[in-house]
Design a protein around this motif. Structure first.
Motif, PDB file in Angstrom:
ATOM      1  N   ALA A 212      17.617  -0.638   1.282  1.00 55.96           N
ATOM      2  CA  ALA A 212      17.952   0.719   1.721  1.00 55.96           C
ATOM      3  C   ALA A 212      19.429   0.777   2.052  1.00 55.96           C
ATOM      4  O   ALA A 212      20.062  -0.244   2.308  1.00 55.96           O
ATOM      5  CB  ALA A 212      17.122   1.114   2.935  1.00 55.96           C
TER       6      ALA A 212
ATOM      7  N   SER B  90      16.556   2.595   9.320  1.00 58.97           N
ATOM      8  CA  SER B  90      15.477   3.576   9.465  1.00 58.97           C
ATOM      9  C   SER B  90      15.780   4.510  10.631  1.00 58.97           C
ATOM     10  O   SER B  90      16.392   4.116  11.627  1.00 58.97           O
ATOM     11  CB  SER B  90      14.147   2.862   9.699  1.00 58.97           C
TER      12      SER B  90
ATOM     13  N   LEU C 297      11.203   7.794  11.952  1.00 65.33           N
ATOM     14  CA  LEU C 297      10.366   6.849  11.211  1.00 65.33           C
ATOM     15  C   LEU C 297       9.876   5.744  12.139  1.00 65.33           C
ATOM     16  O   LEU C 297       8.728   5.301  12.047  1.00 65.33           O
ATOM     17  CB  LEU C 297      11.153   6.253  10.044  1.00 65.33           C
TER      18      LEU C 297
ATOM     19  N   PRO D 145      10.970  -4.428   1.300  1.00 64.95           N
ATOM     20  CA  PRO D 145      10.951  -3.507   0.152  1.00 64.95           C
ATOM     21  C   PRO D 145       9.888  -3.907  -0.869  1.00 64.95           C
ATOM     22  O   PRO D 145      10.182  -4.416  -1.953  1.00 64.95           O
ATOM     23  CB  PRO D 145      12.371  -3.657  -0.421  1.00 64.95           C
TER      24      PRO D 145
ATOM     25  N   THR E  65       7.373   3.184   3.048  1.00 63.06           N
ATOM     26  CA  THR E  65       7.829   3.171   1.669  1.00 63.06           C
ATOM     27  C   THR E  65       8.589   4.449   1.356  1.00 63.06           C
ATOM     28  O   THR E  65       8.365   5.488   1.968  1.00 63.06           O
ATOM     29  CB  THR E  65       6.635   3.031   0.702  1.00 63.06           C
ATOM     30  N   TYR E  66       9.504   4.360   0.403  1.00 62.91           N
ATOM     31  CA  TYR E  66      10.228   5.536  -0.071  1.00 62.91           C
ATOM     32  C   TYR E  66       9.547   6.130  -1.302  1.00 62.91           C
ATOM     33  O   TYR E  66       9.974   7.160  -1.807  1.00 62.91           O
ATOM     34  CB  TYR E  66      11.661   5.159  -0.438  1.00 62.91           C
TER      35      TYR E  66
ATOM     36  N   ASN F 230       4.258  11.231   7.088  1.00 59.86           N
ATOM     37  CA  ASN F 230       5.497  11.278   6.325  1.00 59.86           C
ATOM     38  C   ASN F 230       6.666  11.533   7.270  1.00 59.86           C
ATOM     39  O   ASN F 230       6.508  12.146   8.325  1.00 59.86           O
ATOM     40  CB  ASN F 230       5.459  12.386   5.275  1.00 59.86           C
TER      41      ASN F 230
ATOM     42  N   ASN G 205      14.034  11.160   7.363  1.00 59.96           N
ATOM     43  CA  ASN G 205      14.610   9.832   7.141  1.00 59.96           C
ATOM     44  C   ASN G 205      15.468   9.868   5.879  1.00 59.96           C
ATOM     45  O   ASN G 205      15.271  10.690   4.992  1.00 59.96           O
ATOM     46  CB  ASN G 205      13.490   8.806   6.974  1.00 59.96           C
TER      47      ASN G 205
ATOM     48  N   PRO H 286      16.384   7.506   2.742  1.00 59.37           N
ATOM     49  CA  PRO H 286      15.674   8.634   2.115  1.00 59.37           C
ATOM     50  C   PRO H 286      14.343   8.913   2.812  1.00 59.37           C
ATOM     51  O   PRO H 286      13.911   8.124   3.657  1.00 59.37           O
ATOM     52  CB  PRO H 286      15.464   8.134   0.681  1.00 59.37           C
ATOM     53  N   PRO H 287      13.679  10.039   2.481  1.00 62.20           N
ATOM     54  CA  PRO H 287      12.378  10.349   3.083  1.00 62.20           C
ATOM     55  C   PRO H 287      11.388   9.197   2.864  1.00 62.20           C
ATOM     56  O   PRO H 287      11.432   8.514   1.839  1.00 62.20           O
ATOM     57  CB  PRO H 287      11.938  11.613   2.330  1.00 62.20           C
ATOM     58  N   ALA H 288      10.500   9.002   3.823  1.00 58.59           N
ATOM     59  CA  ALA H 288       9.588   7.861   3.772  1.00 58.59           C
ATOM     60  C   ALA H 288       8.185   8.250   4.213  1.00 58.59           C
ATOM     61  O   ALA H 288       7.978   9.270   4.874  1.00 58.59           O
ATOM     62  CB  ALA H 288      10.115   6.730   4.655  1.00 58.59           C
ATOM     63  N   SER H 289       7.237   7.409   3.833  1.00 61.94           N
ATOM     64  CA  SER H 289       5.852   7.539   4.272  1.00 61.94           C
ATOM     65  C   SER H 289       5.425   6.218   4.898  1.00 61.94           C
ATOM     66  O   SER H 289       5.966   5.162   4.570  1.00 61.94           O
ATOM     67  CB  SER H 289       4.921   7.859   3.089  1.00 61.94           C
TER      68      SER H 289
END
Length: 218
Positions: free
Chosen positions: A20, A24, A28, A116, A146-147, A170, A174, A176-179
């Protein structure tokens, strides 16, 4: 600013290991730790990075001395030792056997992963899960962010190890956006903050796999 510069320096050195371009977010961190309380102690974090998740756990009242932070990058590991002097910081590969046994025979109640997984070979992902669930309590959980748009653990791997994955939320703010996913054994109920504590014994290990190369803990 220092934290961001340290992160970017590590990313430029080895982007495949860090996975990344920025630490984070606090949002998140709140999401991935929302179900974890002191009753889950001890807890292991893989790829602890700058300590964003650990900071949230401690702020929520989790005992720092029952936290193990696994981080291979020496810059991050040094930062973690300064910020969490009571925690056990392991500057080793996440696939190293010692990464999952920092508290000896005491099984962990939860594992938080910042690895990752989407970028790792399937066999490497299987090795990490086998090791993690071999050292989790029977009702313990593996939390992974995870992205990607799906769970980073492929369905065939979940089926092979009889695991279930549930997206718990979700985080669109973040970068990038993450779940976040909770991965548990199918024959046990998910870990919930209000559930009574169970025995801290280790279940039978998952299917054995041949030894492979190391996995970075970032």
């Amino acid at each position: 600013m220092f934290e961001q510069l340290t992160f970017l320096r590590s990313w430029f050195t080895n982007p495949w290991r860090v996975g990344a371009i920025a630490p984070s977010s606090r949002q998140l961190a709140s999401l991935i730790t929302v179900e974890i309380t002191a009753r889950h102690a001890p807890v292991i974090e893989l790829g602890a990075g700058t300590g964003v998740f650990a900071r949230r756990l401690v702020a929520n009242g989790f005992p720092e001395d029952r936290l193990a932070l696994v981080e291979r990058d020496p810059r991050f590991a040094g930062m973690l030792r300064e910020r969490f002097p009571q925690a056990r910081v392991l500057e080793i590969d996440a696939a190293h056997p010692a990464a999952m046994t920092p508290f000896g025979d005491v099984a962990a109640g939860a594992v938080i992963s910042g690895l990752p997984l989407l970028w790792l070979p399937r066999r490497s992902v299987m090795r990490i899960l086998r090791s993690a669930f071999g050292n989790l309590r029977a009702d313990g959980a593996f939390y992974q962010f995870t992205y990607g748009l799906r769970c980073p653990v492929p369905a065939p791997v979940l089926d092979r190890f009889e695991l279930s994955a549930q997206r718990i939320g979700n985080c669109l703010v973040n970068v990038p956006p993450a779940s976040v996913y909770r991965i548990t054994r199918r024959r046990y109920a998910p870990v919930a903050a209000s559930a009574p504590a169970r025995a801290a014994s280790r279940p039978a290990p998952l299917e054995r796999l041949p030894r492979t190369g190391g996995i970075s803990a970032d």
